[in-house]
Write a protein that holds these residues in place. Structure first.
Motif, PDB file in Angstrom:
ATOM      1  N   TYR A  68       0.830  -1.203   0.000  1.00  0.00           N
ATOM      2  CA  TYR A  68       0.000   0.000   0.000  1.00  0.00           C
ATOM      3  C   TYR A  68       0.867   1.256   0.000  1.00  0.00           C
ATOM      4  N   ASP A  69       1.886   1.290   0.849  1.00  0.00           N
ATOM      5  CA  ASP A  69       2.740   2.482   0.951  1.00  0.00           C
ATOM      6  C   ASP A  69       3.474   2.749  -0.356  1.00  0.00           C
ATOM      7  N   LEU A  70       3.984   1.682  -0.985  1.00  0.00           N
ATOM      8  CA  LEU A  70       4.661   1.852  -2.273  1.00  0.00           C
ATOM      9  C   LEU A  70       3.703   2.387  -3.324  1.00  0.00           C
ATOM     10  N   ASN A  71       2.496   1.832  -3.341  1.00  0.00           N
ATOM     11  CA  ASN A  71       1.519   2.265  -4.335  1.00  0.00           C
ATOM     12  C   ASN A  71       1.045   3.686  -4.066  1.00  0.00           C
ATOM     13  N   GLU A  72       0.931   4.050  -2.798  1.00  0.00           N
ATOM     14  CA  GLU A  72       0.545   5.422  -2.454  1.00  0.00           C
ATOM     15  C   GLU A  72       1.578   6.415  -2.971  1.00  0.00           C
ATOM     16  N   GLU A  73       2.858   6.108  -2.787  1.00  0.00           N
ATOM     17  CA  GLU A  73       3.904   7.002  -3.281  1.00  0.00           C
ATOM     18  C   GLU A  73       3.868   7.092  -4.803  1.00  0.00           C
ATOM     19  N   ARG A  74       3.657   5.956  -5.452  1.00  0.00           N
ATOM     20  CA  ARG A  74       3.563   5.977  -6.921  1.00  0.00           C
ATOM     21  C   ARG A  74       2.375   6.814  -7.374  1.00  0.00           C
ATOM     22  N   ASN A  75       1.239   6.667  -6.707  1.00  0.00           N
ATOM     23  CA  ASN A  75       0.055   7.436  -7.079  1.00  0.00           C
ATOM     24  C   ASN A  75       0.241   8.925  -6.831  1.00  0.00           C
ATOM     25  N   ARG A  76       1.001   9.279  -5.791  1.00  0.00           N
ATOM     26  CA  ARG A  76       1.296  10.699  -5.571  1.00  0.00           C
ATOM     27  C   ARG A  76       2.089  11.259  -6.738  1.00  0.00           C
ATOM     28  N   ARG A  77       3.050  10.495  -7.219  1.00  0.00           N
ATOM     29  CA  ARG A  77       3.832  10.935  -8.375  1.00  0.00           C
ATOM     30  C   ARG A  77       2.963  11.005  -9.628  1.00  0.00           C
ATOM     31  N   LEU A  78       2.084  10.021  -9.791  1.00  0.00           N
ATOM     32  CA  LEU A  78       1.171  10.046 -10.938  1.00  0.00           C
ATOM     33  C   LEU A  78       0.251  11.259 -10.876  1.00  0.00           C
ATOM     34  N   ARG A  79      -0.200  11.590  -9.665  1.00  0.00           N
ATOM     35  CA  ARG A  79      -1.109  12.730  -9.530  1.00  0.00           C
ATOM     36  C   ARG A  79      -0.389  14.041  -9.817  1.00  0.00           C
ATOM     37  N   ARG A  80       0.860  14.163  -9.361  1.00  0.00           N
ATOM     38  CA  ARG A  80       1.622  15.374  -9.696  1.00  0.00           C
ATOM     39  C   ARG A  80       1.809  15.486 -11.209  1.00  0.00           C
ATOM     40  N   GLN A  81       2.095  14.358 -11.839  1.00  0.00           N
ATOM     41  CA  GLN A  81       2.231  14.345 -13.299  1.00  0.00           C
ATOM     42  C   GLN A  81       0.924  14.747 -13.969  1.00  0.00           C
ATOM     43  N   SER A  82      -0.177  14.222 -13.440  1.00  0.00           N
ATOM     44  CA  SER A  82      -1.488  14.523 -14.004  1.00  0.00           C
ATOM     45  C   SER A  82      -1.816  16.002 -13.868  1.00  0.00           C
ATOM     46  N   VAL A  83      -1.587  16.575 -12.687  1.00  0.00           N
ATOM     47  CA  VAL A  83      -1.879  17.997 -12.462  1.00  0.00           C
ATOM     48  C   VAL A  83      -1.046  18.863 -13.384  1.00  0.00           C
ATOM     49  N   GLU A  84       0.240  18.555 -13.524  1.00  0.00           N
ATOM     50  CA  GLU A  84       1.106  19.337 -14.423  1.00  0.00           C
ATOM     51  C   GLU A  84       0.590  19.277 -15.856  1.00  0.00           C
ATOM     52  N   THR A  85       0.229  18.075 -16.301  1.00  0.00           N
ATOM     53  CA  THR A  85      -0.245  17.893 -17.674  1.00  0.00           C
ATOM     54  C   THR A  85      -1.572  18.602 -17.891  1.00  0.00           C
ATOM     55  N   LEU A  86      -2.487  18.459 -16.946  1.00  0.00           N
ATOM     56  CA  LEU A  86      -3.805  19.085 -17.077  1.00  0.00           C
ATOM     57  C   LEU A  86      -3.710  20.603 -17.050  1.00  0.00           C
ATOM     58  N   ARG A  87      -2.808  21.139 -16.238  1.00  0.00           N
ATOM     59  CA  ARG A  87      -2.648  22.589 -16.171  1.00  0.00           C
ATOM     60  C   ARG A  87      -2.195  23.148 -17.528  1.00  0.00           C
ATOM     61  N   VAL A  88      -1.273  22.453 -18.156  1.00  0.00           N
ATOM     62  CA  VAL A  88      -0.788  22.898 -19.468  1.00  0.00           C
ATOM     63  C   VAL A  88      -1.909  22.828 -20.507  1.00  0.00           C
ATOM     64  N   LEU A  89      -2.726  21.781 -20.448  1.00  0.00           N
ATOM     65  CA  LEU A  89      -3.844  21.674 -21.383  1.00  0.00           C
ATOM     66  C   LEU A  89      -4.901  22.734 -21.083  1.00  0.00           C
ATOM     67  N   ASN A  90      -5.161  22.992 -19.804  1.00  0.00           N
ATOM     68  CA  ASN A  90      -6.109  24.047 -19.428  1.00  0.00           C
ATOM     69  C   ASN A  90      -5.680  25.400 -19.975  1.00  0.00           C
ATOM     70  N   GLU A  91      -4.389  25.655 -19.955  1.00  0.00           N
ATOM     71  CA  GLU A  91      -3.877  26.939 -20.459  1.00  0.00           C
ATOM     72  C   GLU A  91      -4.180  27.127 -21.938  1.00  0.00           C
ATOM     73  N   ALA A  92      -4.380  26.003 -22.642  1.00  0.00           N
ATOM     74  CA  ALA A  92      -4.755  26.068 -24.056  1.00  0.00           C
ATOM     75  C   ALA A  92      -6.264  25.996 -24.241  1.00  0.00           C
ATOM     76  N   GLY A  93      -7.008  26.107 -23.130  1.00  0.00           N
ATOM     77  CA  GLY A  93      -8.463  26.076 -23.208  1.00  0.00           C
ATOM     78  C   GLY A  93      -9.045  24.675 -23.337  1.00  0.00           C
ATOM     79  N   ILE A  94      -8.292  23.653 -22.973  1.00  0.00           N
ATOM     80  CA  ILE A  94      -8.712  22.257 -23.117  1.00  0.00           C
ATOM     81  C   ILE A  94      -8.981  21.667 -21.738  1.00  0.00           C
ATOM     82  N   GLU A  95     -10.164  21.095 -21.565  1.00  0.00           N
ATOM     83  CA  GLU A  95     -10.541  20.455 -20.302  1.00  0.00           C
ATOM     84  C   GLU A  95     -10.835  18.981 -20.584  1.00  0.00           C
ATOM     85  N   PRO A  96      -9.858  18.102 -20.374  1.00  0.00           N
ATOM     86  CA  PRO A  96     -10.038  16.687 -20.726  1.00  0.00           C
ATOM     87  C   PRO A  96     -11.055  15.990 -19.836  1.00  0.00           C
ATOM     88  N   LEU A  97     -11.603  14.916 -20.371  1.00  0.00           N
ATOM     89  CA  LEU A  97     -12.402  13.982 -19.592  1.00  0.00           C
ATOM     90  C   LEU A  97     -11.469  12.886 -19.085  1.00  0.00           C
TER      91      LEU A  97
END
Length: 327
Positions: A68-97
C-alpha cells in the motif's frame, strides 16, 4: 460455492473484500490471489477500513502495508504528473475527460490514495483539440510511443522521468455505437487541485467499466474476472455518488452489451457486495458466472475451457475469412 477449509484463495479474497474473514491459516493463498488480481493495496485499505487488521497475522499485515505504501507514493507521483499535464492543457483552453483510474486519482480522499493500482493516465480529448493537445504534450517533454493505441485512442505518450505513460483517447473504450452524436459524453465538470477537468457521470462511469471489462478486454468471452474494475465501481459508491441501474440498462439494452451488463452486475453483487436494484439476471448470465468461478477455482477446468475457446476460434476463423472476401 465451497465452504470451510476447502475455500479457494479467490473465494477467501472475495469474502475479505466483503468484510468477512474466512482466511484462517490460508493467508498465503489470499496474498497470492490479491497479487494476481493487482488488489493487494485495495485489500489492505479495506481491512483497515473495516477494522480487520487485528485479525490477520503480523507478517501479512506488514506485507500488505508495504504494498500500500509503495503504491501510495507511486500514485502521488502520478497525480503530480497529471496535475502538471492538465494545467498545461487548461492553459490552451482544453478540459479533458478523465476516465478509469485517472478519474479516481484526482477525486480520491488522501487516506485512500494508495488503494488503486494505476498503470497510466487516461485522458479523453475532443477530436478538434487533438493537434493542440499533442503540441502541448510535446512542449513539456512527452514523447510518442510506437504502440497501437486501439480504435478509440489517438496515441500513447511518455516521459522517461515519469512513473506512468499517458493515453490520449478520442472517446471512452467500448463499441463506437455507444458514443454517437445522439449520445454525447455525459460528464461532470470539476475544479480539483487548481485544474479544470471532467469525470464521467456515475452511470457513464459504470458503462465504461462494463464495456472495458467485458467487451474490450474480452472477459465476456474468456470467462476471466477483473476484481479491480469491480472495486472501482464500489469506490464510486464510497465517494458518495448514486448509481441509476435502470439508466445503465437503458445504455446497454440488448444483445452482447446486455449480456455483458448482466454478468458484470452479478460479479458486482456476489464478489464486491454492491447492491443493485431492478430485475434479476437471467439464466445465461448465471451460467456464465458459474463458469467464471469454476475457472478461478479449478485449474483443470480452466485448461479445458481454454482448449475449447481455442478450438472454437480455429473453427470460426475460416468462416470469417470467407465472409470478409465476400464483401
Amino acid at each position: 460455492m465451497r465452504s470451510g477449509g476447502s475455500e479457494s484463495g479467490f473465494q477467501m479474497l472475495a469474502a475479505l473484500l466483503n468484510g468477512i474473514n474466512t482466511a484462517e491459516d490460508h493467508w498465503d493463498k489470499v496474498v497470492q490471489e490479491a497479487n494476481r488480481h493487482l488488489v493487494g493495496p485495495a485489500l489492505y485499505a479495506w481491512l483497515r477500513h473495516r477494522g480487520l487488521l487485528i485479525s490477520i497475522p503480523g507478517e501479512v499485515e506488514n506485507y500488505l502495508r508495504f504494498l500500500y505504501d509503495l503504491n501510495e507514493e507511486r500514485n502521488r507521483r502520478l497525480r503530480r504528473q497529471s496535475v502538471e499535464t492538465l494545467r498545461v492543457l487548461n492553459e490552451a483552453g482544453i478540459e479533458p475527460l478523465l476516465i478509469k483510474g485517472s478519474a479516481l486519482l484526482m477525486i480520491m480522499p488522501e487516506h485512500r490514495l494508495g488503494s488503486r493500482m494505476i498503470s497510466d493516465l487516461d485522458l479523453v480529448i475532443d477530436e478538434n483539440n487533438v493537434e493542440r493537445s499533442v503540441g502541448r504534450l510535446l512542449g513539456i517533454g512527452y514523447q510518442p510511443l510506437p504502440e497501437d493505441p486501439g480504435p478509440h485512442a489517438y496515441g500513447k505518450f511518455y516521459r522517461p522521468a515519469d512513473v506512468g505513460s499517458l493515453d490520449l483517447h478520442l472517446r471512452p473504450p467500448g463499441p463506437a455505437i455507444l458514443y454517437t452524436e445522439s449520445e454525447p459524453l455525459h460528464s461532470i465538470r470539476l475544479e480539483v487541485m487548481g485544474v479544470r477537468i471532467s469525470i464521467p457521470t456515475p452511470v457513464e462511469w459504470v458503462v465504461h467499466l462494463i464495456v472495458h471489462d467485458m467487451i474490450l478486454d474480452s472477459r465476456l468471452r474468456t470467462g476471466d474476472v477483473e476484481l479491480r474494475h469491480l472495486l472501482d465501481c464500489r469506490e464510486i459508491f464510497d465517494l458518495g455518488y448514486d448509481i441509476d441501474w435502470d439508466a445503465i440498462r437503458a445504455r446497454l439494452p440488448s444483445g452482447r452489451l446486455a449480456l455483458a451488463r448482466d454478468l458484470f452486475f452479478l460479479n458486482l453483487q456476489r464478489l464486491a457486495g454492491v447492491k443493485i436494484g431492478g430485475s434479476p439476471a437471467g439464466v445465461l448470465p448465471d451460467l456464465l458466472f458459474s463458469r467464471q468461478i469454476a475457472r478461478q477455482e479449478y485449474a483443470a477446468y480452466k485448461h479445458l475451457d481454454d482448449f475449447g475457446l481455442s478450438l472454437l476460434r480455429a473453427i470460426w476463423k475460416p468462416f470469417k475469412i470467407v465472409a470478409a472476401n465476400r464483401r
